[in-house]
Design a protein around this motif. Structure first.
Motif, PDB file in Angstrom:
ATOM      1  N   SER A  34      12.335  -7.313  43.372  1.00 41.07           N
ATOM      2  CA  SER A  34      11.060  -7.835  43.875  1.00 41.07           C
ATOM      3  C   SER A  34      11.164  -8.344  45.313  1.00 41.07           C
ATOM      4  O   SER A  34      10.232  -8.156  46.103  1.00 41.07           O
ATOM      5  N   ASP A  35      12.291  -8.960  45.678  1.00 43.86           N
ATOM      6  CA  ASP A  35      12.412  -9.453  47.057  1.00 43.86           C
ATOM      7  C   ASP A  35      12.537  -8.301  48.060  1.00 43.86           C
ATOM      8  O   ASP A  35      11.994  -8.370  49.168  1.00 43.86           O
ATOM      9  N   GLU A  38       9.023  -6.800  48.532  1.00 36.84           N
ATOM     10  CA  GLU A  38       8.216  -7.582  49.475  1.00 36.84           C
ATOM     11  C   GLU A  38       8.649  -7.320  50.911  1.00 36.84           C
ATOM     12  O   GLU A  38       7.816  -7.214  51.811  1.00 36.84           O
ATOM     13  N   LYS A  39       9.960  -7.232  51.135  1.00 41.68           N
ATOM     14  CA  LYS A  39      10.493  -7.053  52.487  1.00 41.68           C
ATOM     15  C   LYS A  39      10.094  -5.706  53.079  1.00 41.68           C
ATOM     16  O   LYS A  39       9.694  -5.627  54.238  1.00 41.68           O
TER      17      LYS A  39
END
Length: 121
Positions: A34-35, A38-39
């Protein structure tokens, strides 16, 4: 995936099994964490040797390791630490399908790959 008009599973499988090697590379996409989503603004990315992945399905669920090899023909990856013991006692790497892993850390040595990921934003 190979584009075909039919929705029949047998024809979908046949197209996948008979796909040429340059098209099979597209089957080696795996979900991003998930990170990373987003990035980079992308949900999935092609697995390359050196990426760190986490196994999501099968006997090795939860195992995390670096990708040691990618088999384009079979659509599998070899993850460091995911191995089985043969009857004679030798350790053999256990191939994992690319769809059953999540990429946790990307290897960004390749500038073209980095540019392609950044283009998603």
């Amino acid at each position: 995936m190979v584009r075909i008009a039919s929705t029949q599973p047998r024809k979908q499988r046949k197209a996948r099994y008979n796909a040429p090697l340059h098209a099979r590379g597209k089957f080696l996409n795996a979900a991003l964490t998930s990170d990373l989503q987003e990035k980079y603004g992308k949900k999935s990315c092609r697995i390359v040797v050196g990426d760190t992945v986490k196994v999501q399905r099968g006997d090795f669920r939860g195992e995390e390791g670096v990708v040691d090899g990618v088999d384009t023909e079979k659509g599998t990856v070899i993850v460091h630490g995911v191995s089985v013991t043969k009857v004679d006692g030798t350790e053999v790497p256990r191939p994992v399908y690319a769809s059953n892993v999540t990429i946790t850390k990307l290897k960004l040595d390749d500038k073209k790959r980095e540019e392609r990921l950044e283009a998603g934003n």
